[in-house]
Design a protein around this motif. Structure first.
Motif, PDB file in Angstrom:
ATOM      1  N   VAL A 296       0.831  -1.204   0.000  1.00  0.00           N
ATOM      2  CA  VAL A 296       0.000   0.000   0.000  1.00  0.00           C
ATOM      3  C   VAL A 296       0.872   1.263   0.000  1.00  0.00           C
ATOM      4  CG1 VAL A 296      -1.711   1.292   1.313  1.00  0.00           C
ATOM      5  CG2 VAL A 296      -1.931  -1.176   1.073  1.00  0.00           C
TER       6      VAL A 296
ATOM      7  N   LEU B 195     -11.476  -9.179  -7.244  1.00  0.00           N
ATOM      8  CA  LEU B 195     -12.497 -10.011  -6.606  1.00  0.00           C
ATOM      9  C   LEU B 195     -13.489 -10.428  -7.683  1.00  0.00           C
ATOM     10  CD1 LEU B 195     -13.055  -7.693  -3.540  1.00  0.00           C
ATOM     11  CD2 LEU B 195     -11.912  -9.903  -3.496  1.00  0.00           C
TER      12      LEU B 195
ATOM     13  N   ALA C  61     -15.259  -7.683   0.322  1.00  0.00           N
ATOM     14  CA  ALA C  61     -13.884  -7.807  -0.159  1.00  0.00           C
ATOM     15  C   ALA C  61     -13.079  -8.768   0.708  1.00  0.00           C
ATOM     16  CB  ALA C  61     -13.215  -6.433  -0.183  1.00  0.00           C
TER      17      ALA C  61
ATOM     18  N   ASP D  46     -11.595 -12.311  -0.849  1.00  0.00           N
ATOM     19  CA  ASP D  46     -10.174 -12.647  -0.859  1.00  0.00           C
ATOM     20  C   ASP D  46      -9.464 -11.692   0.095  1.00  0.00           C
ATOM     21  OD1 ASP D  46      -7.442 -13.008  -1.400  1.00  0.00           O
ATOM     22  OD2 ASP D  46      -7.868 -13.636  -3.443  1.00  0.00           O
TER      23      ASP D  46
ATOM     24  N   VAL E 178      -6.319  -9.923  -1.308  1.00  0.00           N
ATOM     25  CA  VAL E 178      -6.624  -8.845  -2.246  1.00  0.00           C
ATOM     26  C   VAL E 178      -7.085  -7.611  -1.471  1.00  0.00           C
ATOM     27  CG1 VAL E 178      -8.224  -8.091  -4.046  1.00  0.00           C
ATOM     28  CG2 VAL E 178      -7.172 -10.353  -4.185  1.00  0.00           C
ATOM     29  N   ALA E 179      -7.941  -7.827  -0.493  1.00  0.00           N
ATOM     30  CA  ALA E 179      -8.432  -6.708   0.300  1.00  0.00           C
ATOM     31  C   ALA E 179      -7.283  -6.018   1.022  1.00  0.00           C
ATOM     32  CB  ALA E 179      -9.482  -7.200   1.305  1.00  0.00           C
ATOM     33  N   ARG E 180      -6.399  -6.817   1.577  1.00  0.00           N
ATOM     34  CA  ARG E 180      -5.268  -6.257   2.321  1.00  0.00           C
ATOM     35  C   ARG E 180      -4.383  -5.425   1.402  1.00  0.00           C
ATOM     36  NH1 ARG E 180      -0.147  -7.260   4.156  1.00  0.00           N
ATOM     37  NH2 ARG E 180       0.192  -8.837   2.576  1.00  0.00           N
ATOM     38  N   LEU E 181      -4.125  -5.964   0.216  1.00  0.00           N
ATOM     39  CA  LEU E 181      -3.270  -5.252  -0.732  1.00  0.00           C
ATOM     40  C   LEU E 181      -3.952  -3.988  -1.253  1.00  0.00           C
ATOM     41  CD1 LEU E 181      -1.633  -8.159  -2.756  1.00  0.00           C
ATOM     42  CD2 LEU E 181      -0.660  -6.807  -0.913  1.00  0.00           C
ATOM     43  N   SER E 182      -5.256  -3.900  -1.084  1.00  0.00           N
ATOM     44  CA  SER E 182      -5.948  -2.681  -1.491  1.00  0.00           C
ATOM     45  C   SER E 182      -6.090  -1.716  -0.321  1.00  0.00           C
ATOM     46  CB  SER E 182      -7.329  -3.019  -2.052  1.00  0.00           C
ATOM     47  OG  SER E 182      -7.207  -3.829  -3.185  1.00  0.00           O
ATOM     48  N   GLY E 183      -5.431  -2.021   0.773  1.00  0.00           N
ATOM     49  CA  GLY E 183      -5.426  -1.092   1.889  1.00  0.00           C
ATOM     50  C   GLY E 183      -6.580  -1.267   2.868  1.00  0.00           C
ATOM     51  N   VAL E 184      -7.307  -2.361   2.761  1.00  0.00           N
ATOM     52  CA  VAL E 184      -8.399  -2.615   3.704  1.00  0.00           C
ATOM     53  C   VAL E 184      -7.816  -3.195   4.994  1.00  0.00           C
ATOM     54  CG1 VAL E 184     -10.484  -3.983   4.132  1.00  0.00           C
ATOM     55  CG2 VAL E 184     -10.059  -3.028   1.862  1.00  0.00           C
TER      56      VAL E 184
END
Lengths: 477, 333
Positions: free
Chosen positions: A71, A88, B208, B212, B215-221
Motif C-alpha cells: 500500500v 475479486l 472484499a 479474498d 486482495v483486500a489487504r493489498l488494497s489497503g483494507v
C-alpha cells in the motif's frame, strides 16, 4: 522519474539479486528481460513493496523511498499488475477499481459517482466492451487486465509494472493491450514491461534491461539491439557443474507416445519417450511444460489426440498405466508433510494396492540419509524430501517417470544424487521426461531436448545443444 | 447525446431482486419459495385447510422472525469469510439477561435492552478478537465461546428465570394490522443489514475481505477490523433475537437458543439463500428467502401432520439439493 540503485536481495541465504540498477523515465516503456530465475520478478516485487531489499535504494522523483507494504508503494505511485490477478471475481468492475477507497461521505458509498468515474476511466482507456456494473467473474482474462490497469490509473500510478501481461492472451488481445500501454505512456506514465516474448519487447520498448542470474547485464536502447544479440545477452554461461555420463546404448523400445495431444493449454503435441533415455522438456514459464507432464500423467488429461498407453483420464489411470509424476511443488502436490517418511513412501503403493512395501529397501535405493522411516517429512531437507517423493514412485516401479523441476530448492549434494539416480533409472530401462528451467541442468542431463512454446512443440534438439539454441526455440521470434 | 452514451455504458439492471442485491442465487430461492407456496396451497385445498389464510401467514412470519434475525447476522459474518457457532447460546444468555433485569417491571425494559445489546456486542467482540488476534479458525473460536457461555448458563440456571412485563410481551405477540410486530422487527433488521452491505464502505469491505482477504489487504483494507465488526453485528442480531424470544416466553430460559437450533439452522438458511459459505458472495435478500422457505416447509409439514423425523429428513434433502444446484449453476457458467 524512477531510479533503483544497487538492489540486492537474498532468500534463505541464496542471493537472487545483487547490485541491480534500473531507471525509468516518464512516458517510457522499459522492458526487463532475462531467463527464468534471473530475478526479474523479485526486482519488481521489491519496487512494489512486496519484498524489502537487503541493500540498495529506490528513488522516485529524486526522493528516496522505502516500502514496507504494497500500500505504501501504491501511495508513491507504483502499481503492479501481476500474472495472477488481484481482483475479486464476485464483485463488479467499479467495486474492484475503487476497493478500499470507495467515494462517498459518512461511511456511505456513492455508487453513482463510483460507477460514472469507472465508466470515464474505461472510456479513457478506449474500453467500450464492458461497463462498471459488470461482474469481474464474467470478463475474459484480457478484460480483467483492463480492469487492473484502470485501477492503476485511478490510483494515479506513475509507474506501472506489468509482469508477463500477455502470457494468457490471444494474439488480437495482445494488440489491444499494446495500444493500452501506449495510451499509458502518452499520459506520462512509465511502464516497466516484463516479457519473455522478445518480439513484443522490440515492438513496445524504448529501452531494455537484461538480467542474468540476479545481476544486471546491460541496459540499452531497444533500437541498438537485435533479437539475436538480446538472446546472447540473456544466456551464455559456462557449463561448470558435473552431470552423470549419458547412456552408453541407444534408446530401446517406445514406452509412451502421443500424436496430436491437446487440451485447453496444449495443442498438437507429438512426443515419444523410449526406454533408457532422458528427454529434457524446455520452454519458458507458462509455455505448457507442467501442463504437458500433467496431461501425460492424467492429472489434467488430454482431451484430444492418440496416446499409447491409453490416454489416462485421471491420475489413477496414469499410475496403473505405469506412469509416475514427480511434481514441481513437492510440498503441495508431492508429499504429506505432517506424516512420516514411511507413509509417504508407501502412499502410491497403498493407494493402488500394488508394488513393493519394504520401506527400508526403497529408502536405501534413493539414498535417503539418514534412512529413518519414522520421522516427519516436514523436518527433512529439500533434497531428502525429493528422495522420499522418488521412493514413493519407485515402490510401484513405473515404466515412465515424469520429473517437473526435480532439483528445485535442493542443495548441491542432493542435486547430484538425484541426477545420478535419474540416470540409473534410465539405464535400468525406464523412460524419463525432465522439465527444468535451469538450462545447464536441462542440457547436461538430457539425451535430447523437446522445446515448448505457448502449448506447442516448437522443436527438438539432440544431446548437448547450446543455451542459445534452446532459448531461440523457447522465445517467440 | 452524451446522455445516450452514458446509458449504454451503464446499463440499468431492473429485476425483482436486482434492487435488493446483486446475488443471483437469491432469485432461485424465491422461485423455490413460490413453488413451495403453490404446492402447499394445493395440499391444503385437498386437505380442507386454508393455507393462505391470515392465521397461517401470521404463524409463518412469527415463527420465522427469531431465526430470520439471527440468520441476517449470520449472513454478515459469513460474507466476511467467517462464521458464528455461538449464536444459539448467546440467544439463551440474552433472554436471561433481559428477563432478570426487567424482573417483571416496566422500568427495567430500557436498561435490559441496553444490557442485552452491550453483552451481545461484547461476545461478538471476543469472537472477532480471538479470530483475528489469536488467529484461531472461526469454527473453533466461536465453538469455544459457545461452550464458555454454556458453562456459565448451566452453572447459574436450571430452568427459566426472571420475568418479562406485559408491556414487553407486545413485541412477541402484537400485530399492527395483519403484520406481527416481530416480523416488522425482522424486516427492519434485514433492511438495515441490506443497506449496510450494499451502500456503505464497511459493507463493501466485508464483501472484499470474504472474497479474498489478501486482495483486500493489498488494497489497503484493514481486514482484521472488518472481521471484528462483522462479528459484533452478528452477535448483536443474536441478542435482538434473544430479546424477542424472552418477550414470547415471558421469561428467560437457558435452553431457548439451543432448543431452536439457531446456530446450525441460521447457517443453513444463509447458504440456502445462495450466500457462499466461503464468503464474499451473496446477500441478505437470499437469506430472507432461505428463512421463509424453511418456515413454509415447516408449516406445510405441520398441517399435514408429518412426524418431525421425516421433517428433518426432508429439510436435509432440500438443503443439500439446493447447494448442489448452485454448484452446478456456477460450473456451467
Amino acid at each position: 522519474m524512477l531510479k533503483m540503485t544497487g538492489i540486492g536481495k537474498s532468500f534463505l541465504g541464496v542471493r537472487v539479486l545483487r547490485g541491480v540498477d534500473l531507471a525509468a523515465a516518464a512516458g517510457e516503456v522499459h522492458a526487463v528481460v532475462g531467463e527464468n530465475g534471473a530475478g526479474k520478478s523479485t526486482l519488481m516485487k521489491i519496487l512494489a513493496g512486496v519484498h524489502t531489499p537487503d541493500e540498495g535504494s529506490i528513488e522516485i522523483d529524486g526522493r528516496r523511498v522505502t516500502f514496507g507494504h504494497p500500500v505504501e508503494a501504491q501511495r508513491s505511485g507504483v502499481a503492479i499488475i501481476y500474472q495472477e490477478f488481484t481482483l475479486l471475481p464476485e464483485r463488479t468492475v467499479a467495486e474492484n477499481v475503487f476497493l478500499g477507497r470507495e467515494p462517498g461521505r459518512w461511511g456511505l458509498v456513492d455508487r453513482a459517482a463510483m460507477e460514472s468515474a469507472t465508466a470515464e476511466l474505461l472510456h479513457s482507456l478506449g474500453e467500450e466492451s464492458f461497463g462498471p456494473r459488470d461482474l469481474v467473474r464474467r470478463l475474459s482474462v484480457a478484460r480483467q487486465q483492463v480492469v487492473e490497469i484502470a485501477k492503476a490509473v485511478s490510483l494515479n500510478a506513475r509507474i506501472v509494472v506489468m509482469d508477463e501481461p500477455t502470457a494468457a492472451l490471444a494474439d488480437h488481445e495482445v494488440e489491444l493491450l499494446h495500444a493500452l500501454v501506449r495510451r499509458l505512456t502518452e499520459r506520462g506514465i512509465a511502464v516497466l514491461y516484463i516479457s519473455h516474448r522478445l518480439r513484443e519487447v522490440f515492438e513496445l520498448a524504448d529501452r531494455i534491461t537484461v538480467l542474468k542470474d540476479g545481476a544486471l547485464v546491460t541496459t540499452a536502447a531497444a533500437s541498438t539491439l537485435t533479437q539475436a544479440e538480446l538472446v546472447r545477452l540473456m544466456v551464455g554461461r559456462e557449463l561448470d557443474s558435473y552431470f552423470p555420463p549419458r547412456a552408453a546404448q541407444p534408446p530401446g523400445e517406445v514406452l509412451l507416445s502421443v500424436r496430436g495431444g491437446g487440451n485447453a493449454r496444449l495443442r498438437g503435441i507429438d512426443l515419444e519417450l523410449r526406454a533408457g533415455e532422458i528427454v529434457g522438456l524446455g520452454g519458458l514459464q507458462g509455455s505448457g511444460r507442467s501442463e504437458l507432464a500433467k496431461a501425460l500423467f492424467g492429472a489434467e488429461p488430454f482431451t484430444s489426440g492418440e496416446m499409447t498407453p491409453r490416454r489416462p483420464r485421471t491420475s489413477r489411470e496414469g499410475i496403473t498405466a505405469g506412469i509416475g509424476l514427480v511434481t514441481e511443488d513437492r510440498k503441495a502436490e508431492g508429499l504429506l508433510l505432517g506424516q512420516r517418511v514411511r507413509d509417504n513412501a508407501l502412499l502410491v503403493a497403498r493407494a493402488t494396492g500394488r508394488g513393493q512395501t519394504e520401506v527400508d529397501r526403497l529408502l536405501e535405493r534413493v539414498r535417503l540419509k539418514p534412512p529413518r522411516s519414522g520421522q516427519e517429512v516436514r523436518s527433512l531437507s529439500g533434497g531428502n524430501q525429493q528422495k522420499v517423493v522418488l521412493a514413493k514412485w519407485m515402490a510401484v516401479a513405473p515404466r515412465v517417470l515424469l520429473f517437473d523441476e526435480p532439483t528445485r530448492g535442493v542443495d548441491v549434494g542432493a542435486k547430484a544424487a538425484i541426477h545420478d539416480l535419474m540416470r540409473e533409472l534410465a539405464d535400468g530401462g525406464m523412460a524419463i521426461l525432465m522439465i527444468s528451467s535451469e538450462l545447464p541442468e536441462l542440457i547436461g542431463m538430457s539425451d535430447r531436448i523437446v522445446v515448448l512454446r505457448e502449448g506447442r512443440v516448437t522443436g527438438e534438439l539432440p544431446a548437448g545443444p547450446s543455451e542459445e539454441d534452446v532459448m531461440r526455440l523457447a522465445a517467440a521470434s | 447525446m452524451t446522455e445516450h452514451v452514458k446509458q449504454r455504458r451503464v446499463p440499468a439492471r431492473v429485476t425483482y431482486l436486482g434492487w435488493m442485491s446483486s446475488d443471483r442465487p437469491a432469485r432461485a430461492v424465491y422461485v423455490a419459495l413460490i413453488l413451495l407456496v403453490a404446492l402447499g396451497w394445493v395440499l391444503f385445498e385437498v386437505d380442507g385447510g386454508r393455507f393462505l389464510g391470515l392465521e397461517n401467514i401470521v404463524g409463518i412470519q412469527q415463527r420465522s422472525a427469531a431465526l430470520g434475525i439471527v440468520a441476517v447476522g449470520q449472513t454478515v459474518a459469513i460474507l466476511a469469510g467467517s462464521l458464528d457457532l455461538s449464536v444459539a447460546y448467546l440467544i439463551s444468555l440474552s433472554s436471561l439477561v433481559a428477563a432478570e433485569i426487567m424482573a417483571g417491571g416496566d422500568a427495567g425494559v430500557l436498561p435490559a435492552v441496553a444490557a442485552v445489546l452491550a453483552v451481545s456486542a461484547a461476545v461478538g467482540l471476543v469472537n472477532g478478537l480471538v479470530i483475528t488476534g489469536l488467529k484461531v479458525h472461526p469454527f473453533i473460536a466461536t465453538l469455544g465461546v459457545a461452550l464458555i457461555i454454556r458453562g456459565a448458563l448451566d452453572w447459574r440456571y436450571d430452568g427459566p428465570a426472571g420475568s418479562v412485563p406485559a408491556s414487553f410481551q407486545h413485541l412477541g405477540y402484537d400485530r399492527i394490522g395483519p403484520l406481527p410486530v416481530s416480523a416488522l422487527l425482522w424486516a427492519a433488521v434485514a433492511v438495515a443489514a441490506w443497506f449496510l452491505l450494499s451502500r456503505t464502505r464497511l459493507g463493501h469491505r466485508i464483501y472484499a475481505v470474504g472474497g479474498d482477504a489478501e486482495v483486500a489487504r493489498l488494497s489497503g483494507v484493514r481486514t482484521g477490523r472488518v472481521v471484528i465488526i462483522a462479528h459484533v453485528l452478528c452477535s448483536v442480531c443474536a441478542g435482538i433475537a434473544g430479546l424477542l424470544l424472552a418477550s414470547r416466553l415471558g421469561a428467560g430460559a437457558p435452553t431457548v437458543g439451543t432448543d431452536g437450533g439457531y446456530d446450525l439452522e441460521s447457517i443453513a438458511a444463509v447458504v440456502l439463500g445462495g450466500t457462499a459459505l466461503a464468503g464474499g458472495r451473496g446477500g441478505v435478500a437470499g437469506t430472507v428467502g432461505g428463512v421463509l422457505l424453511l418456515a413454509v416447509l415447516d408449516s406445510v409439514f405441520n398441517q399435514l401432520e408429518i412426524n418431525s423425523f421425516a421433517k428433518d429428513v426432508v429439510r436435509g434433502v432440500v438443503l443439500v439439493a439446493a447447494l448442489a444446484i448452485y454448484a452446478r449453476g456456477r460450473r456451467t457458467k
